[in-house]
Design a protein around this motif. Structure first.
Motif, short mmCIF file in Angstrom:
data_model
loop_
_atom_site.label_atom_id
_atom_site.label_comp_id
_atom_site.label_asym_id
_atom_site.label_seq_id
_atom_site.Cartn_x
_atom_site.Cartn_y
_atom_site.Cartn_z
N ILE A 89 0.88 -1.17 0.00
CA ILE A 89 0.00 0.00 0.00
C ILE A 89 0.92 1.22 0.00
CG2 ILE A 89 -1.72 1.31 1.29
CD1 ILE A 89 -2.80 -1.32 2.36
N ILE A 90 0.71 2.12 -0.95
CA ILE A 90 1.64 3.24 -1.14
C ILE A 90 0.89 4.57 -1.11
CG2 ILE A 90 3.35 1.89 -2.37
CD1 ILE A 90 2.19 2.92 -4.99
N GLY A 91 1.64 5.64 -0.81
CA GLY A 91 1.03 6.95 -0.67
C GLY A 91 1.78 8.04 -1.39
N PRO A 92 1.55 9.30 -1.01
CA PRO A 92 2.10 10.46 -1.71
C PRO A 92 3.61 10.40 -1.92
CG PRO A 92 0.46 11.17 -0.13
CD PRO A 92 0.67 9.70 0.11
N GLY A 93 4.03 10.72 -3.15
CA GLY A 93 5.44 10.73 -3.50
C GLY A 93 5.94 9.42 -4.06
N GLU A 94 5.15 8.35 -3.90
CA GLU A 94 5.61 7.03 -4.32
C GLU A 94 5.26 6.73 -5.77
OE1 GLU A 94 7.60 4.92 -2.66
OE2 GLU A 94 7.74 6.61 -1.28
N PRO A 95 6.22 6.19 -6.53
CA PRO A 95 5.95 5.77 -7.91
C PRO A 95 5.42 4.34 -7.93
CG PRO A 95 8.31 6.09 -7.49
CD PRO A 95 7.62 6.05 -6.18
N PHE A 96 4.78 3.96 -9.03
CA PHE A 96 4.39 2.56 -9.23
C PHE A 96 4.22 2.30 -10.72
CE2 PHE A 96 0.55 5.03 -8.57
CZ PHE A 96 -0.40 4.51 -9.43
N ALA A 146 14.48 -2.55 -7.87
CA ALA A 146 15.11 -3.38 -6.85
C ALA A 146 14.38 -3.27 -5.51
CB ALA A 146 16.58 -2.98 -6.68
N ASN A 147 14.00 -2.05 -5.14
CA ASN A 147 13.29 -1.86 -3.87
C ASN A 147 11.91 -2.50 -3.89
OD1 ASN A 147 15.41 -0.44 -2.74
ND2 ASN A 147 14.61 1.56 -3.32
N ARG A 148 11.23 -2.42 -5.05
CA ARG A 148 9.91 -3.04 -5.15
C ARG A 148 10.03 -4.55 -5.04
NH1 ARG A 148 6.33 0.19 -4.36
NH2 ARG A 148 6.34 1.37 -6.30
N TYR A 152 8.29 -7.00 -2.35
CA TYR A 152 7.50 -8.16 -2.74
C TYR A 152 7.98 -9.42 -2.02
CZ TYR A 152 5.05 -11.50 -5.73
OH TYR A 152 4.25 -12.52 -6.19
N ILE A 153 9.29 -9.56 -1.88
CA ILE A 153 9.84 -10.72 -1.18
C ILE A 153 9.39 -10.72 0.28
CG2 ILE A 153 11.96 -11.76 -0.31
CD1 ILE A 153 11.39 -12.37 -3.24
N ARG A 154 9.40 -9.55 0.92
CA ARG A 154 8.92 -9.45 2.30
C ARG A 154 7.47 -9.89 2.41
NH1 ARG A 154 9.64 -3.93 5.20
NH2 ARG A 154 8.85 -5.22 6.90
N ALA A 155 6.67 -9.48 1.43
CA ALA A 155 5.25 -9.82 1.45
C ALA A 155 5.03 -11.31 1.26
CB ALA A 155 4.51 -9.03 0.37
N THR A 156 5.78 -11.93 0.35
CA THR A 156 5.61 -13.36 0.12
C THR A 156 6.11 -14.18 1.31
OG1 THR A 156 7.74 -13.43 -1.08
CG2 THR A 156 5.73 -13.17 -2.38
N ARG A 157 7.13 -13.70 1.99
CA ARG A 157 7.57 -14.37 3.21
C ARG A 157 6.48 -14.32 4.27
NH1 ARG A 157 13.80 -12.09 3.82
NH2 ARG A 157 14.76 -13.51 2.29
N CYS A 158 5.79 -13.19 4.32
CA CYS A 158 4.71 -13.04 5.30
C CYS A 158 3.61 -14.06 5.05
CB CYS A 158 4.16 -11.62 5.24
SG CYS A 158 2.65 -11.37 6.22
N VAL A 159 3.12 -14.15 3.82
CA VAL A 159 1.99 -15.04 3.55
C VAL A 159 2.38 -16.51 3.64
CG1 VAL A 159 0.76 -13.34 2.17
CG2 VAL A 159 2.33 -14.93 1.05
N SER A 160 3.68 -16.80 3.64
CA SER A 160 4.11 -18.20 3.78
C SER A 160 4.14 -18.65 5.23
CB SER A 160 5.50 -18.38 3.16
OG SER A 160 6.49 -17.71 3.93
#
Length: 257
Positions: A89-96, A146-148, A152-160
């Motif tokens: 979830i991202i907010g002001p100033g963040e690219p995607f 690279a940061n994204r 993503y890796i942090r998120a996949t570790r969480c759901v595992s």
């Protein structure tokens, strides 16, 4: 001469004055030098989205890189069983939208507005034309990818994680890091997740149903770990959440919550 913050980039144009209100830093924008920022701003177009509106879908052709001016968006994808997985979830100033632009191919995720959203979008041809003559633009995009990926890796570790308490605690901490603010509670600064992040959104990030998220949050609220106030979530006990987010720490006193 390089920009010290995204505010310096936004000051380059009166059309970006509204962004001066943002206090979020932007690593992507801060890496651009002034000539790159000026050229990038000249090639930007502004667009607004309603809450719940999809900015782009996974596998759409990646024509634009987006930067949030106001509001919040969630980034996610469909898993192999067609369930929704939100990883950021991202907010002001963040690219995607950067991965598809970087590869000159298709978006790897789906982006949805969590609130009324205003963005600048840069056509990929404009960005790559800029990067030919300006290494700071190319380097900024490479670092963003690279940061994204790291996110993503942090998120996949969480759901595992097998334990739902661990997944939920980890998710709350990640959301707080991504877009959380602090509020003053009787002289104490408390981290707060805004009401625009629903318990359904949290469930998509933590791999659990909204009802399970609700039950666990109420349990933690009774224990003084979190507080739900006007649909916002206040994190009173970060230490507990950090402990609970590690599966190895879910024995004994932690497990009972």
């Amino acid at each position: 001469m390089f920009l010290q913050s995204k505010v310096e980039l936004f000051q380059l144009s009166e059309s970006l004055e509204q962004a001066l209100e943002h206090k979020h830093s932007s690593e992507f924008l801060s890496q651009l030098d002034v000539p790159a920022a000026q050229q990038l701003q000249a090639g930007c177009g502004q667009r607004s989205y309603k809450k719940g509106e999809t900015i782009y879908y996974q596998d759409d052709e990646a024509n634009y890189l987006y930067i949030i001016l106001k509001g919040y968006a969630k980034l996610g994808s469909l898993t192999s069983d067609s369930s929704e997985f939100t990883y950021a979830i991202i907010g002001p100033g963040e690219p995607f939208g950067e991965l598809g632009v970087y590869q000159k191919s298709f978006y790897a995720d789906t982006a949805v507005a969590l609130s009324p959203l205003e963005v600048f979008r840069i056509h990929r041809n404009t960005f790559f034309q800029l990067s030919i003559n300006n290494l700071s633009a190319c380097d900024a995009l490479s670092r963003l990818v690279a940061n994204r990926y790291r996110s993503y890796i942090r998120a996949t570790r969480c759901v595992s994680m097998k334990n739902m308490s661990a997944r939920l605690a980890n998710t709350l901490l990640r959301i707080a890091e991504q877009i959380g603010k602090t509020v003053d509670m009787n002289g104490t600064e408390i981290e707060c997740i805004g009401s625009f992040v629903t318990q359904t959104d949290i469930g998509y990030m933590a791999r659990c149903s909204r009802s399970n998220v609700n039950r666990k949050l109420k349990c933690w609220e009774r224990a003084g770990i979190v507080e739900i106030h006007d649909r916002s979530i206040l994190l009173h006990d970060r230490k507990f959440l950090e402990q609970a987010s590690s599966e190895g720490e879910l024995e004994g006193s932690v497990a009972k919550f």
